[in-house]
Design a protein around this motif. Structure first.
Motif, PDB file in Angstrom:
ATOM      1  N   VAL A  96      -0.308 -30.811  24.171  1.00 15.09           N
ATOM      2  CA  VAL A  96      -0.349 -29.798  23.315  1.00 15.09           C
ATOM      3  C   VAL A  96      -1.179 -28.498  24.196  1.00 15.09           C
ATOM      4  O   VAL A  96      -1.156 -27.857  24.398  1.00 15.09           O
ATOM      5  CB  VAL A  96      -2.095 -30.732  23.228  1.00 15.09           C
ATOM      6  N   GLN A  97      -1.491 -29.370  26.222  1.00 12.35           N
ATOM      7  CA  GLN A  97      -2.025 -28.696  27.205  1.00 12.35           C
ATOM      8  C   GLN A  97      -0.702 -26.950  27.454  1.00 12.35           C
ATOM      9  O   GLN A  97      -1.193 -26.205  27.336  1.00 12.35           O
ATOM     10  CB  GLN A  97      -2.469 -28.777  28.267  1.00 12.35           C
ATOM     11  N   LEU A  98       0.222 -27.596  27.538  1.00 16.22           N
ATOM     12  CA  LEU A  98       1.744 -26.960  28.089  1.00 16.22           C
ATOM     13  C   LEU A  98       1.520 -26.149  26.904  1.00 16.22           C
ATOM     14  O   LEU A  98       2.087 -25.189  27.342  1.00 16.22           O
ATOM     15  CB  LEU A  98       3.294 -27.488  28.018  1.00 16.22           C
ATOM     16  N   THR A  99       2.328 -26.781  26.013  1.00 14.16           N
ATOM     17  CA  THR A  99       2.365 -25.561  24.452  1.00 14.16           C
ATOM     18  C   THR A  99       0.911 -24.845  24.558  1.00 14.16           C
ATOM     19  O   THR A  99       1.896 -23.453  24.092  1.00 14.16           O
ATOM     20  CB  THR A  99       2.251 -26.661  23.728  1.00 14.16           C
ATOM     21  N   LYS A 100      -0.176 -25.087  24.434  1.00 18.56           N
ATOM     22  CA  LYS A 100      -0.993 -23.981  24.919  1.00 18.56           C
ATOM     23  C   LYS A 100      -1.044 -22.364  25.970  1.00 18.56           C
ATOM     24  O   LYS A 100      -0.843 -21.786  25.785  1.00 18.56           O
ATOM     25  CB  LYS A 100      -2.349 -24.458  24.546  1.00 18.56           C
ATOM     26  N   ARG A 101      -0.356 -23.576  27.068  1.00 19.23           N
ATOM     27  CA  ARG A 101      -0.559 -22.516  28.147  1.00 19.23           C
ATOM     28  C   ARG A 101       0.336 -21.756  28.133  1.00 19.23           C
ATOM     29  O   ARG A 101       0.742 -20.206  28.676  1.00 19.23           O
ATOM     30  CB  ARG A 101      -0.330 -23.454  29.234  1.00 19.23           C
ATOM     31  N   THR A 102       1.846 -22.337  27.300  1.00 17.44           N
ATOM     32  CA  THR A 102       3.412 -21.529  27.485  1.00 17.44           C
ATOM     33  C   THR A 102       2.325 -20.085  26.397  1.00 17.44           C
ATOM     34  O   THR A 102       3.008 -19.101  26.061  1.00 17.44           O
ATOM     35  CB  THR A 102       4.130 -22.250  26.179  1.00 17.44           C
ATOM     36  N   GLY A 103       1.779 -19.890  24.912  1.00 17.52           N
ATOM     37  CA  GLY A 103       1.511 -19.137  24.711  1.00 17.52           C
ATOM     38  C   GLY A 103       0.909 -18.285  25.121  1.00 17.52           C
ATOM     39  O   GLY A 103       1.245 -17.321  24.778  1.00 17.52           O
ATOM     40  N   GLU A 104      -0.133 -18.507  25.944  1.00 18.70           N
ATOM     41  CA  GLU A 104      -1.029 -17.493  26.690  1.00 18.70           C
ATOM     42  C   GLU A 104       0.086 -17.358  27.567  1.00 18.70           C
ATOM     43  O   GLU A 104      -0.464 -15.870  28.201  1.00 18.70           O
ATOM     44  CB  GLU A 104      -2.277 -18.227  27.639  1.00 18.70           C
ATOM     45  N   LEU A 105       0.606 -17.548  28.035  1.00 14.43           N
ATOM     46  CA  LEU A 105       1.931 -16.992  29.303  1.00 14.43           C
ATOM     47  C   LEU A 105       2.164 -16.239  28.583  1.00 14.43           C
ATOM     48  O   LEU A 105       3.202 -14.649  29.156  1.00 14.43           O
ATOM     49  CB  LEU A 105       2.986 -18.111  29.796  1.00 14.43           C
ATOM     50  N   ILE A 106       3.205 -16.388  27.459  1.00 12.58           N
ATOM     51  CA  ILE A 106       4.064 -15.616  26.624  1.00 12.58           C
ATOM     52  C   ILE A 106       2.507 -14.674  26.005  1.00 12.58           C
ATOM     53  O   ILE A 106       3.422 -13.256  26.345  1.00 12.58           O
ATOM     54  CB  ILE A 106       4.349 -15.837  24.912  1.00 12.58           C
ATOM     55  N   ASP A 107       1.850 -14.461  25.625  1.00 14.80           N
ATOM     56  CA  ASP A 107       0.928 -13.103  25.389  1.00 14.80           C
ATOM     57  C   ASP A 107       0.755 -12.387  26.401  1.00 14.80           C
ATOM     58  O   ASP A 107       1.377 -11.302  25.908  1.00 14.80           O
ATOM     59  CB  ASP A 107      -0.095 -14.147  24.306  1.00 14.80           C
ATOM     60  N   SER A 108       0.995 -12.620  27.438  1.00 11.11           N
ATOM     61  CA  SER A 108       0.307 -12.169  28.629  1.00 11.11           C
ATOM     62  C   SER A 108       1.211 -11.684  29.141  1.00 11.11           C
ATOM     63  O   SER A 108       1.666 -10.223  29.427  1.00 11.11           O
ATOM     64  CB  SER A 108       0.193 -13.104  30.055  1.00 11.11           C
ATOM     65  N   ILE A 109       2.630 -11.790  28.942  1.00  6.92           N
ATOM     66  CA  ILE A 109       4.174 -11.231  29.634  1.00  6.92           C
ATOM     67  C   ILE A 109       3.964 -10.285  28.245  1.00  6.92           C
ATOM     68  O   ILE A 109       4.648  -9.012  28.525  1.00  6.92           O
ATOM     69  CB  ILE A 109       5.459 -12.112  29.212  1.00  6.92           C
ATOM     70  N   GLY A 110       4.035 -10.208  27.295  1.00  2.99           N
ATOM     71  CA  GLY A 110       3.989  -9.182  25.896  1.00  2.99           C
ATOM     72  C   GLY A 110       3.181  -8.204  26.406  1.00  2.99           C
ATOM     73  O   GLY A 110       3.674  -7.236  26.147  1.00  2.99           O
ATOM     74  N   ASN A 111       1.766  -8.457  26.367  1.00  2.00           N
ATOM     75  CA  ASN A 111       1.097  -8.049  27.206  1.00  2.00           C
ATOM     76  C   ASN A 111       1.466  -6.969  28.142  1.00  2.00           C
ATOM     77  O   ASN A 111       1.304  -5.410  27.904  1.00  2.00           O
ATOM     78  CB  ASN A 111      -0.375  -8.394  26.859  1.00  2.00           C
TER      79      ASN A 111
END
Length: 359
Positions: A96-111
């Motif tokens: 769960v934590q890695l999935t959350k962090r992955t989403g945050e990372l992808i959002d950050s890279i998207g921004n």
């Protein structure tokens, strides 16, 4: 026109495209790697803990069969079973934590990608309007220089047929060397056109332009060092062509402090020159992008798709008046930059604008 500068715009476009490709590849690679860790490795842990629970269950069964002799072993089996459950919970939490962090990372890279793309659009918009600034700066130099030509000064001093013919011939020579102009007009102080450079094409001699804004402004110039930079207009006397009119005072003896004798107006052939610049900006997908030049009133004065010139007003949102990016209601990404001017040409409040509908 300004081929080297157009090539510089192309280089900026290609560099920005390369950067965006690199970022996109990074997103794909990182997403794949984190997904492997989050789902692959944690599921391996869950598989192992499942095996531990089965072993613990089997151990409990065997300890029960052994009776009192297996009681101690049953305690160990229970502990193994409890540890397996804890490890399984930890694995679930990790996923769960890695999935959350992955989403945050992808959002950050998207921004980051969004900002990079926006910055590139701003750079392209700035380069486009800078090309125009530098080109029009040259026009301000031309008109002040040519207003001191002896044939022009002599004609404005006394418009005899011979002086008019000589001035017209001289203006024609200038036009043959400077192909970016439609016509050059030598006007008297009352607004009457005394001579022009293309009398065979435009029969404007004798027409009066005293009511036109550029002429009124030219009469208020303080010296021969000053000039008028006109906005883009259709000129009825030049077959309704789109022109930028530049004016300077014709003064006695060609001196900057001489008495005013008349006005020299040069008509920059706007449409083909501006078209070359806006269509020379190498956006990623020309079919989904639009390169614009806007005047201070947000009127479209050039467009890469050829639409709306001098008729459309673009709803530019300038929370930061100098430059910036935003998304409009349709989701298109807009990058813009205000004219910085060039040397003594301060600009007229124009904007370079890139509209990208690439998403």
């Amino acid at each position: 026109m300004c081929a080297a500068a157009v090539r510089r715009v192309d280089a900026v476009a290609e560099s920005g495209a390369d950067d965006r490709v690199d970022v996109s590849a990074l997103v794909v690679r990182l997403t794949s790697e984190v997904d492997e860790v989050a789902r692959g490795k944690t599921r391996e842990i869950q598989k192992i803990t499942s095996q531990m629970k089965i072993l613990a269950l089997n151990a409990l069964i065997e300890s029960a069969r052994a009776g009192k002799q297996g009681a101690g072993f049953a305690v160990v089996a229970q502990e193994v079973r409890a540890v397996g459950a804890q490890i399984e919970q930890i694995a679930r939490d990790l996923e769960v934590q890695l999935t959350k962090r992955t989403g945050e990372l992808i959002d950050s890279i998207g921004n980051m990608t969004e900002r990079s793309r926006g910055d590139r659009l701003v750079d392209l918009a700035l380069n486009a309007v800078e090309l125009i600034d530098r080109n029009l700066y040259e026009r301000t130099c031309d008109v002040r220089w040519w207003a001191t030509d002896s044939a022009v000064v002599d004609c404005a001093s006394g418009s005899s047929p011979r002086a008019v013919a000589h001035a017209s011939q001289r203006l024609g020579v200038i036009l043959s060397a400077y192909t970016v102009y439609l016509d050059l007009w030598l006007c008297g102080l009352d607004g009457t056109i005394l001579a022009n450079g293309r009398p065979d094409r435009f029969t404007v001699a004798g027409q009066n332009v005293a009511g036109q804004d550029w002429f009124k402004q030219a009469l208020r110039l303080h010296s021969g060092d000053d000039y008028v930079a006109g906005n883009i207009r259709r000129q009825p006397l030049l077959a309704d062509a789109q022109v930028a009119t530049y004016c300077a005072s014709i003064r006695s003896e060609g001196r900057s402090d001489g008495a005013p004798l008349g006005v020299l107006a040069i008509h920059f052939d706007w449409e083909p020159q501006a078209k070359a610049i806006v269509q020379g900006v190498r956006v990623d997908d020309p079919n989904r992008s639009r390169v614009l030049l806007l005047d201070a009133d947000r009127r479209v004065i050039a467009a890469s798709d050829g639409r709306g010139c001098l008729d459309e007003r673009f709803p530019l949102q300038t929370a930061h008046p100098r430059n910036g990016t935003y998304r409009d209601s349709s989701g298109a990404l807009i990058g813009f930059h205000l004219t910085p001017g060039y040397e003594t040409y301060r600009g007229l409040g124009w904007y370079g604008v890139i509209v990208s509908r690439g998403d």
